[in-house]
Design a protein around this motif. Structure first.
Motif, PDB file in Angstrom:
ATOM      1  N   LEU A   1       2.220  -9.260   1.469  1.00  0.00           N
ATOM      2  CA  LEU A   1       1.943  -9.715   2.838  1.00  0.00           C
ATOM      3  C   LEU A   1       3.060 -10.565   3.410  1.00  0.00           C
ATOM      4  O   LEU A   1       3.366 -10.501   4.594  1.00  0.00           O
ATOM      5  CB  LEU A   1       0.627 -10.503   2.874  1.00  0.00           C
ATOM      6  CG  LEU A   1      -0.650  -9.670   3.053  1.00  0.00           C
ATOM      7  CD1 LEU A   1      -1.871 -10.562   3.022  1.00  0.00           C
ATOM      8  CD2 LEU A   1      -0.628  -8.865   4.337  1.00  0.00           C
TER       9      LEU A   1
ATOM     10  N   GLN B   1       0.827  -1.221   0.000  1.00  0.00           N
ATOM     11  CA  GLN B   1       0.000   0.000   0.000  1.00  0.00           C
ATOM     12  C   GLN B   1       0.854   1.260   0.000  1.00  0.00           C
ATOM     13  O   GLN B   1       0.553   2.226   0.695  1.00  0.00           O
ATOM     14  CB  GLN B   1      -0.952   0.033   1.222  1.00  0.00           C
ATOM     15  CG  GLN B   1      -1.850  -1.150   1.371  1.00  0.00           C
ATOM     16  CD  GLN B   1      -2.839  -1.319   0.223  1.00  0.00           C
ATOM     17  OE1 GLN B   1      -2.640  -0.767  -0.858  1.00  0.00           O
ATOM     18  NE2 GLN B   1      -3.862  -2.102   0.414  1.00  0.00           N
TER      19      GLN B   1
ATOM     20  N   SER C   1      -8.707  -4.327   2.757  1.00  0.00           N
ATOM     21  CA  SER C   1      -7.490  -3.866   2.085  1.00  0.00           C
ATOM     22  C   SER C   1      -6.649  -2.980   2.998  1.00  0.00           C
ATOM     23  O   SER C   1      -5.538  -2.601   2.656  1.00  0.00           O
ATOM     24  CB  SER C   1      -7.845  -3.141   0.784  1.00  0.00           C
ATOM     25  OG  SER C   1      -8.697  -2.067   1.058  1.00  0.00           O
TER      26      SER C   1
HETATM   27  N1  LIG Z   1      -1.764  -3.767   4.063  1.00  0.00           N
HETATM   28  C1  LIG Z   1      -1.978  -4.553   5.106  1.00  0.00           C
HETATM   29  N2  LIG Z   1      -0.944  -4.986   5.848  1.00  0.00           N
HETATM   30  C2  LIG Z   1      -1.139  -5.786   6.923  1.00  0.00           C
HETATM   31  N3  LIG Z   1      -2.360  -6.193   7.325  1.00  0.00           N
HETATM   32  C3  LIG Z   1      -3.427  -5.822   6.630  1.00  0.00           C
HETATM   33  C4  LIG Z   1      -3.304  -4.964   5.487  1.00  0.00           C
HETATM   34  N4  LIG Z   1      -4.525  -4.741   5.003  1.00  0.00           N
HETATM   35  C5  LIG Z   1      -5.389  -5.381   5.795  1.00  0.00           C
HETATM   36  N5  LIG Z   1      -4.751  -6.056   6.769  1.00  0.00           N
HETATM   37  C6  LIG Z   1      -5.387  -6.894   7.789  1.00  0.00           C
HETATM   38  O1  LIG Z   1      -6.781  -6.899   7.510  1.00  0.00           O
HETATM   39  C7  LIG Z   1      -7.515  -6.427   8.618  1.00  0.00           C
HETATM   40  C8  LIG Z   1      -8.641  -5.572   8.138  1.00  0.00           C
HETATM   41  O2  LIG Z   1      -8.183  -4.347   7.637  1.00  0.00           O
HETATM   42  P1  LIG Z   1      -9.070  -3.059   7.639  1.00  0.00           P
HETATM   43  O3  LIG Z   1     -10.104  -3.133   8.705  1.00  0.00           O
HETATM   44  O4  LIG Z   1      -8.195  -1.875   7.643  1.00  0.00           O
HETATM   45  O5  LIG Z   1      -9.792  -3.186   6.236  1.00  0.00           O
HETATM   46  P2  LIG Z   1     -10.757  -2.178   5.517  1.00  0.00           P
HETATM   47  O6  LIG Z   1     -10.128  -1.842   4.226  1.00  0.00           O
HETATM   48  O7  LIG Z   1     -11.106  -1.096   6.414  1.00  0.00           O
HETATM   49  O8  LIG Z   1     -12.015  -3.096   5.230  1.00  0.00           O
HETATM   50  P3  LIG Z   1     -13.571  -2.741   5.182  1.00  0.00           P
HETATM   51  O9  LIG Z   1     -13.809  -2.156   3.849  1.00  0.00           O
HETATM   52  O10 LIG Z   1     -14.237  -4.053   5.319  1.00  0.00           O
HETATM   53  O11 LIG Z   1     -13.854  -1.824   6.297  1.00  0.00           O
HETATM   54  C9  LIG Z   1      -6.522  -5.685   9.470  1.00  0.00           C
HETATM   55  O12 LIG Z   1      -6.868  -5.756  10.816  1.00  0.00           O
HETATM   56  C10 LIG Z   1      -5.223  -6.408   9.193  1.00  0.00           C
HETATM   57  O13 LIG Z   1      -5.120  -7.539  10.034  1.00  0.00           O
END
Ligand SMILES: Nc1ncnc2c1ncn2[C@@H]1O[C@H](COP(=O)(O)OP(=O)(O)OP(=O)(O)O)[C@@H](O)[C@H]1O
Ligand SMILES: [Mg+2]
Length: 508
Positions: A395, A196, A221
């Motif tokens: 990852l 990212q 994501s």
């Molecule tokens: N780039 C990343 N690096 C490491 N872990 C990640 C990454 N992206 C997501 N994760 C893992 O996925 C989990 C969910 O991420 P997050 O809640 O930020 O997603 P989101 O994009 O907000 O999803 P949503 O659209 O469902 O709200 C995090 O708690 C982490 O464990």
């Protein structure tokens, strides 16, 4: 005889002086409070009587009248208990009446005579200081009030008895000390996020220039994760900003233990938030989330799930940095200069645009979902990025990415340049807040940059606001680079941050 005690009524973050007049005279036995009291003030009668009784003073068998002047100003809140009780004690001779004349008094009473914390001690202390008076406030609010001025005379008693003893000279109260909350470690760190890189760069730009940011991407994501790491790279509040933020938090009763913090506010209300919760309102015209996030970040996760009316109510504060709550008989306004950060999925199933996925409901799914955000609101968001699903390769990649502390250093340097640029302009601390009249002067690009901007503005049909906002973002990018002049690369990157939203604006 009539005794008088000064107190305050709050109009937004301003403390308006109120005079509490207490008269004990022959007549029908009882106690009456007049002068537009609300329910909490009217109930004061019961608390004051009980607290005086518990402190060993009983009311005389006479008529007690309490007038809150000016009579046409509405009085709200429970902080009138202490001035009423002290006025009564002065009328009965339990404390010397002239001792109270140099103080503004506020505090709530418990039935046992102890004095409970109230909201608004800091604005009251600042009001008292400007009138050249001292302040009497609850012990729990002392550290907060002490911030108003080092010379302000503050008495912060725990109970009515301690107050009476102080005036008698048997138990002298010491001045409370201003308290600051220590730096809180343990903020989530950017190095937790794998891959990212584009999103991290946008987060850094947002932090450096105070720009609004919208992240769109599939579930999981890392959007919420990225937003939660923004506080760790934001610069601390300046002393002037700290005072503004603390005044609002004081009115809302959010300063725990009276301690102030130089950390920028970060508010993340749930998407079920009502209009009153967001922009302020309710019984005492309390500040809403937008005002509580003043000088900091308002994070709206699941952006399209907020009610469209609530989202559109943000348009005014986003433009002029102020929230006006209209009441039948008066207006209350709170400062609300915020940085908006929002996260959303591109459609209801969340997978639109992802390689290898087709939306079950076709293109309508995406269009309907995105149309919940109005075009004018989207126009106010300078940085819009897509956050794609993180790849398996990213990852499992060994090693950690950049830490928040390193990014925060670059952000701080960029902010320093902005501070110099806007020196002497109160309220303008970052490029995002630069007045329109000034933006062309400070962010005028070089010849190549100007040509690119004109071409893009024509092709993408930029609004005047969009045009100026691209310039502001470009200025921030140049500041991050340490460049004096905005170049073509900066304009190109700034335009690239506007592109992802153009389709959405069309859908709205
Ligand atoms: N780039 C990343 N690096 C490491 N872990 C990640 C990454 N992206 C997501 N994760 C893992 O996925 C989990 C969910 O991420 P997050 O809640 O930020 O997603 P989101 O994009 O907000 O999803 P949503 O659209 O469902 O709200 C995090 O708690 C982490 O464990
Ligand atoms: Mg999320």
């Amino acid at each position: 005889m009539v005794s008088r005690v000064s107190t305050v009524s709050f109009q937004g973050v301003n403390a308006v002086p109120v005079d509490v007049q207490v008269m004990v005279a022959p007549g029908k036995i009882g106690m009456n409070i007049v002068g537009l009291p609300d329910k909490a003030v009217a109930e004061s009668r019961e608390r004051v009587q009980a607290a005086l009784h518990a402190s060993g003073l009983s009311l005389p068998a006479k008529k007690v009248t309490v007038n809150l002047a000016p009579a046409d100003l509405p009085k709200e809140g429970s902080h009138f208990d202490l001035p009423i009780a002290l006025g009564l004690m002065a009328a009965l001779g339990a404390v010397p009446a002239d001792a109270l004349s140099g103080y503004v008094v506020l505090g709530e009473l418990s039935l046992d005579g102890t004095i409970a914390a109230v909201a608004g001690a800091l604005p009251a202390a600042i009001g008292a200081n400007s009138e050249g008076k001292g302040l009497i406030c609850p012990a729990a609010c002392g550290p907060e009030a002490a911030w108003a001025s080092a010379d302000l005379d503050i008495l912060a008693p725990r109970s009515l008895i301690a107050m009476a003893n102080h005036f008698k000279g048997t138990q002298v109260l010491s001045r409370p000390q201003a308290a600051i909350r220590g730096p809180s470690d343990g903020l989530p760190d950017l190095s937790d996020i794998k891959g990212q890189e584009t999103a991290k760069r946008a987060l850094e730009v947002a932090a450096a220039g105070g720009h609004n940011l919208l992240m769109s991407g599939p579930p999981g994501s890392g959007k919420s994760m990225l937003a939660a790491r923004l506080p760790s790279i934001l610069p601390p509040l300046s002393p002037a900003e700290l005072l503004e933020v603390s005044m609002i938090h004081s009115i809302a009763g959010l300063l725990s233990g009276g301690e102030l913090s130089d950390r920028r506010p970060y508010r993340a209300p749930h998407h079920s938030a009502s209009m009153a919760a967001m922009v302020g309102g309710g019984m005492r015209a309390r500040p809403g989330e937008v005002s509580l996030a003043h000088n900091g970040v308002l994070f709206l996760d699941e952006f399209p799930e907020f009610s469209p009316q609530v989202l559109d109510s943000l348009r005014q504060p986003l433009e002029n940095g102020e929230c006006v709550i209209a009441r039948a008989n008066h207006h209350v306004s709170y400062p609300a200069r915020i940085q908006l950060v929002a996260a959303m999925n591109p459609c209801r199933c969340g997978m639109a645009g992802e390689p290898g996925h087709t939306c079950a409901r076709g293109p309508r799914c995406q269009a309907d979902y995105q149309a919940r955000i109005s075009g004018p609101l989207l126009d106010r968001i300078d940085l819009r990025i897509t956050v794609p699903a993180v790849t398996a390769a990213d990852l499992i990649k060994p090693g950690t990415s950049e830490r928040s502390a390193d990014v925060a250093e670059r952000v701080a340097r960029a902010r320093e340049r902005q501070k110099e640029r806007f020196a002497g302009m109160p309220g303008v601390t970052a490029n995002a807040l630069c007045p329109t009249s000034l933006i062309e002067t400070v962010a005028g690009p070089d010849a190549a940059g100007t040509a690119l901007l004109h071409e893009a503005a024509e092709r993408m049909k930029f609004s005047a606001r969009a045009y100026h906002r691209v310039l502001k973002v470009a200025r921030t990018l140049a500041d991050l680079d340490g460049a004096a002049e905005v170049g073509r690369v900066h304009i190109a990157e700034a335009i690239s941050y506007r592109l992802p939203g153009e389709g959405m604006a069309a859908a709205a």
